[in-house]
Motif scaffolding. Structure first.
Motif, PDB file in Angstrom:
ATOM      1  N   THR A  58      15.110-100.754 -23.876  1.00 33.44           N
ATOM      2  CA  THR A  58      14.968-102.205 -23.912  1.00 33.44           C
ATOM      3  C   THR A  58      13.617-102.681 -23.382  1.00 33.44           C
ATOM      4  OG1 THR A  58      16.025-102.396 -21.730  1.00 33.44           O
ATOM      5  CG2 THR A  58      17.450-102.558 -23.660  1.00 33.44           C
ATOM      6  N   GLY A  59      12.797-101.768 -22.842  1.00 34.32           N
ATOM      7  CA  GLY A  59      11.512-102.165 -22.288  1.00 34.32           C
ATOM      8  C   GLY A  59      10.413-102.161 -23.335  1.00 34.32           C
ATOM      9  N   GLU A  60       9.166-102.143 -22.859  1.00 35.34           N
ATOM     10  CA  GLU A  60       8.025-102.144 -23.765  1.00 35.34           C
ATOM     11  C   GLU A  60       6.874-101.380 -23.125  1.00 35.34           C
ATOM     12  OE1 GLU A  60       6.187-105.951 -24.311  1.00 35.34           O
ATOM     13  OE2 GLU A  60       6.695-106.630 -22.285  1.00 35.34           O
ATOM     14  N   ILE A  61       5.914-100.983 -23.961  1.00 30.04           N
ATOM     15  CA  ILE A  61       4.720-100.295 -23.477  1.00 30.04           C
ATOM     16  C   ILE A  61       3.580-101.299 -23.377  1.00 30.04           C
ATOM     17  CG2 ILE A  61       2.995 -98.525 -23.986  1.00 30.04           C
ATOM     18  CD1 ILE A  61       5.188 -96.863 -25.270  1.00 30.04           C
ATOM     19  N   ILE A  62       2.968-101.360 -22.191  1.00 27.28           N
ATOM     20  CA  ILE A  62       1.864-102.275 -21.935  1.00 27.28           C
ATOM     21  C   ILE A  62       0.667-101.469 -21.421  1.00 27.28           C
ATOM     22  CG2 ILE A  62       3.437-104.168 -21.405  1.00 27.28           C
ATOM     23  CD1 ILE A  62       2.760-103.698 -18.417  1.00 27.28           C
ATOM     24  N   LYS A  63      -0.432-102.146 -21.169  1.00 23.88           N
ATOM     25  CA  LYS A  63      -1.611-101.531 -20.583  1.00 23.88           C
ATOM     26  C   LYS A  63      -1.764-102.004 -19.139  1.00 23.88           C
ATOM     27  CE  LYS A  63      -3.868 -99.295 -24.026  1.00 23.88           C
ATOM     28  NZ  LYS A  63      -4.329 -97.880 -23.963  1.00 23.88           N
ATOM     29  N   LEU A  64      -1.962-101.063 -18.229  1.00 26.98           N
ATOM     30  CA  LEU A  64      -2.313-101.373 -16.853  1.00 26.98           C
ATOM     31  C   LEU A  64      -3.534-100.552 -16.494  1.00 26.98           C
ATOM     32  CD1 LEU A  64       1.119-101.457 -14.931  1.00 26.98           C
ATOM     33  CD2 LEU A  64      -0.300-103.395 -15.622  1.00 26.98           C
ATOM     34  N   ASN A  65      -4.652-101.228 -16.232  1.00 27.00           N
ATOM     35  CA  ASN A  65      -5.890-100.505 -15.919  1.00 27.00           C
ATOM     36  C   ASN A  65      -6.238 -99.494 -17.013  1.00 27.00           C
ATOM     37  OD1 ASN A  65      -7.657-101.072 -13.870  1.00 27.00           O
ATOM     38  ND2 ASN A  65      -6.516 -99.978 -12.287  1.00 27.00           N
ATOM     39  N   ASP A  66      -6.015 -99.903 -18.265  1.00 24.66           N
ATOM     40  CA  ASP A  66      -6.294 -99.077 -19.446  1.00 24.66           C
ATOM     41  C   ASP A  66      -5.375 -97.869 -19.575  1.00 24.66           C
ATOM     42  OD1 ASP A  66      -8.416-100.703 -20.361  1.00 24.66           O
ATOM     43  OD2 ASP A  66      -9.825 -99.707 -18.999  1.00 24.66           O
ATOM     44  N   ILE A  67      -4.274 -97.843 -18.828  1.00 24.64           N
ATOM     45  CA  ILE A  67      -3.275 -96.774 -18.926  1.00 24.64           C
ATOM     46  C   ILE A  67      -2.048 -97.319 -19.635  1.00 24.64           C
ATOM     47  CG2 ILE A  67      -1.883 -95.094 -17.667  1.00 24.64           C
ATOM     48  CD1 ILE A  67      -4.888 -94.684 -17.324  1.00 24.64           C
ATOM     49  N   ASP A  68      -1.527 -96.595 -20.621  1.00 24.60           N
ATOM     50  CA  ASP A  68      -0.264 -96.983 -21.245  1.00 24.60           C
ATOM     51  C   ASP A  68       0.871 -96.802 -20.241  1.00 24.60           C
ATOM     52  OD1 ASP A  68      -1.298 -97.699 -23.717  1.00 24.60           O
ATOM     53  OD2 ASP A  68      -1.060 -95.694 -24.563  1.00 24.60           O
ATOM     54  N   VAL A  69       1.680 -97.839 -20.108  1.00 26.64           N
ATOM     55  CA  VAL A  69       2.787 -97.828 -19.153  1.00 26.64           C
ATOM     56  C   VAL A  69       4.009 -98.444 -19.818  1.00 26.64           C
ATOM     57  CG1 VAL A  69       3.636 -98.680 -16.929  1.00 26.64           C
ATOM     58  CG2 VAL A  69       1.239 -98.003 -17.160  1.00 26.64           C
ATOM     59  N   MET A  96       6.555 -96.841 -15.833  1.00 29.13           N
ATOM     60  CA  MET A  96       6.567 -95.426 -16.208  1.00 29.13           C
ATOM     61  C   MET A  96       5.250 -95.115 -16.913  1.00 29.13           C
ATOM     62  SD  MET A  96       9.570 -93.318 -18.200  1.00 29.13           S
ATOM     63  CE  MET A  96       9.386 -94.116 -19.816  1.00 29.13           C
ATOM     64  N   PRO A  97       4.263 -94.590 -16.183  1.00 25.43           N
ATOM     65  CA  PRO A  97       2.926 -94.399 -16.757  1.00 25.43           C
ATOM     66  C   PRO A  97       2.817 -93.169 -17.643  1.00 25.43           C
ATOM     67  CG  PRO A  97       2.949 -93.659 -14.482  1.00 25.43           C
ATOM     68  CD  PRO A  97       4.307 -94.246 -14.752  1.00 25.43           C
ATOM     69  N   ASP A  98       1.897 -93.258 -18.594  1.00 24.02           N
ATOM     70  CA  ASP A  98       1.546 -92.104 -19.419  1.00 24.02           C
ATOM     71  C   ASP A  98       0.649 -91.196 -18.580  1.00 24.02           C
ATOM     72  OD1 ASP A  98       0.780 -90.243 -21.271  1.00 24.02           O
ATOM     73  OD2 ASP A  98      -0.366 -91.644 -22.510  1.00 24.02           O
ATOM     74  N   MET A  99       1.256 -90.252 -17.903  1.00 21.64           N
ATOM     75  CA  MET A  99       0.530 -89.358 -17.003  1.00 21.64           C
ATOM     76  C   MET A  99      -0.401 -88.419 -17.744  1.00 21.64           C
ATOM     77  SD  MET A  99       3.841 -88.286 -14.711  1.00 21.64           S
ATOM     78  CE  MET A  99       2.960 -86.908 -13.969  1.00 21.64           C
ATOM     79  N   PRO A 145      -5.742 -89.381 -10.575  1.00 17.59           N
ATOM     80  CA  PRO A 145      -6.507 -90.604 -10.858  1.00 17.59           C
ATOM     81  C   PRO A 145      -5.765 -91.577 -11.764  1.00 17.59           C
ATOM     82  CG  PRO A 145      -7.933 -88.693 -11.000  1.00 17.59           C
ATOM     83  CD  PRO A 145      -6.528 -88.167 -10.875  1.00 17.59           C
ATOM     84  N   ILE A 146      -5.006 -91.051 -12.727  1.00 18.60           N
ATOM     85  CA  ILE A 146      -4.213 -91.912 -13.607  1.00 18.60           C
ATOM     86  C   ILE A 146      -3.174 -92.671 -12.796  1.00 18.60           C
ATOM     87  CG2 ILE A 146      -2.506 -91.913 -15.476  1.00 18.60           C
ATOM     88  CD1 ILE A 146      -4.042 -89.553 -16.709  1.00 18.60           C
ATOM     89  N   LEU A 147      -2.466 -91.960 -11.934  1.00 18.76           N
ATOM     90  CA  LEU A 147      -1.423 -92.601 -11.124  1.00 18.76           C
ATOM     91  C   LEU A 147      -2.016 -93.615 -10.161  1.00 18.76           C
ATOM     92  CD1 LEU A 147       0.908 -89.553 -10.367  1.00 18.76           C
ATOM     93  CD2 LEU A 147       1.040 -91.218 -12.239  1.00 18.76           C
ATOM     94  N   LEU A 148      -3.154 -93.281  -9.580  1.00 14.81           N
ATOM     95  CA  LEU A 148      -3.784 -94.203  -8.638  1.00 14.81           C
ATOM     96  C   LEU A 148      -4.277 -95.469  -9.333  1.00 14.81           C
ATOM     97  CD1 LEU A 148      -5.730 -91.722  -6.333  1.00 14.81           C
ATOM     98  CD2 LEU A 148      -3.553 -92.866  -5.880  1.00 14.81           C
TER      99      LEU A 148
END
Length: 313
Positions: A46-57, A103-106, A158-161
């Protein structure tokens, strides 16, 4: 440490009940990181994928967010990544319990290479066909080993940070309400819950990213059937942790687990460890359908263990 009652090992083939799993084979050691179980019938994300600091989340919000206070949960996946429907459903489950889930794209879009076709043996095939399948299995195992070699702390941290930095900027209220960021990790992601719970990092990841290395970056964490954990990962932990472990897990051995328990006890780190015997290594704690009810029951128990820990901390 608590050991749960024995459960019957489930058949691992989606196609037929008599297909067996050779857990001593190369694919048997890694399959839980690279394939999904069938999604339970009637379920979807039910969620969606967005960008946070250029990371897909992948983001999943409680139904009444932001009108009701929520806490922020970082969910770290196994090799199937954020586009896995099962992983998305797992995130939604935490959201339904009052967490704003990120939930980030690690892996930067590079999920683990799949291996289901070779891993599930069909015993009705000819000897020649089985030899061919074995060759494919070995080749895919090599590809998975190469992928795991690229999943390093210097690449992932670095991705997680960056996501954590963006979360503090864009979702300060849930972080403030919870007194910090919570984390849940599965398989490969499980190890990074440990690393985020550390007071410092020695890999150089923070230096490369230009970010501050001082931790811990989470208030509390829970991890299930973590992969590639070493005893050093348990040093300098500064956040309470709940561990869901699989008996005889090749990627998180009993020796490493016991060493970790000793280190956490020595360092007065609040923790709990439960070992689940008789369940498969194939990411049993992540949403997914198994034929054996005992394993489905263990999946529910593992989720309840992790959820209870996060809610109480």
């Amino acid at each position: 440490m608590t050991e749960l009652p024995n459960a019957t090992r489930a058949p691992e083939s989606d196609a037929q009940e008599d297909a067996s799993v050779d857990e001593s084979s190369p694919m048997g050691q890694h399959e839980h990181c690279v394939t999904d179980r069938p999604t339970p019938a009637g379920q979807g994300s039910t969620g969606e994928i967005i960008k946070l600091n250029d990371i897909d989340v992948y983001i999943s919000k409680p139904a009444d967010y932001p009108h009701t206070p929520s806490r922020l949960l970082l969910l770290l996946t196994g090799g199937t990544g954020i586009k896995s429907t099962n992983n998305q459903i797992q995130a939604d489950m935490y959201a339904s319990e009052g967490f704003l889930v990120l939930m980030p794209d690690m892996f930067g879009g590079e999920t683990a290479p799949g291996g289901k076709e070779a891993y599930f043996a069909d015993h009705s095939t000819s000897l020649l066909e089985q030899i061919k399948l074995k060759a494919v299995e070995v080749a895919k195992s090599f590809m998975i080993d190469m992928w795991l070699a690229r999943v390093t702390e210097a690449k992932i941290m670095p991705i997680l940070l960056k996501v954590i930095e963006a979360a503090h900027e864009q979702y300060p209220d849930p972080i403030k309400y919870g007194g910090g960021i919570y984390a849940a990790g599965y398989c490969v992601g499980g190890r990074y819950v440990l690393l985020l719970a550390k007071g410092s990092h020695d890999s150089g990841a923070d230096k490369e990213s230009g970010m501050v290395k001082k931790g811990p970056h989470i208030k509390a964490g829970a991890l299930a059937h973590a992969a590639s954990v070493t005893p050093d990962d348990f040093k300098d932990l500064q956040a309470p942790l709940s561990l869901v472990c699989v008996e005889n897990d090749a990627l998180f051995t009993d020796e490493v687990r016991k060493a970790g328990e000793d280190i956490m006890t020595r360092d007065n780190v609040e923790h709990e460890v439960q070992v689940y015997p008789g369940v498969p290594h194939a990411g049993f704690a992540v949403t997914g359908q198994y034929q054996e009810s005992a394993i489905m029951d263990a999946q529910v128990t593992a989720y309840e263990q992790m959820l209870k820990w996060l809610k109480e901390h």
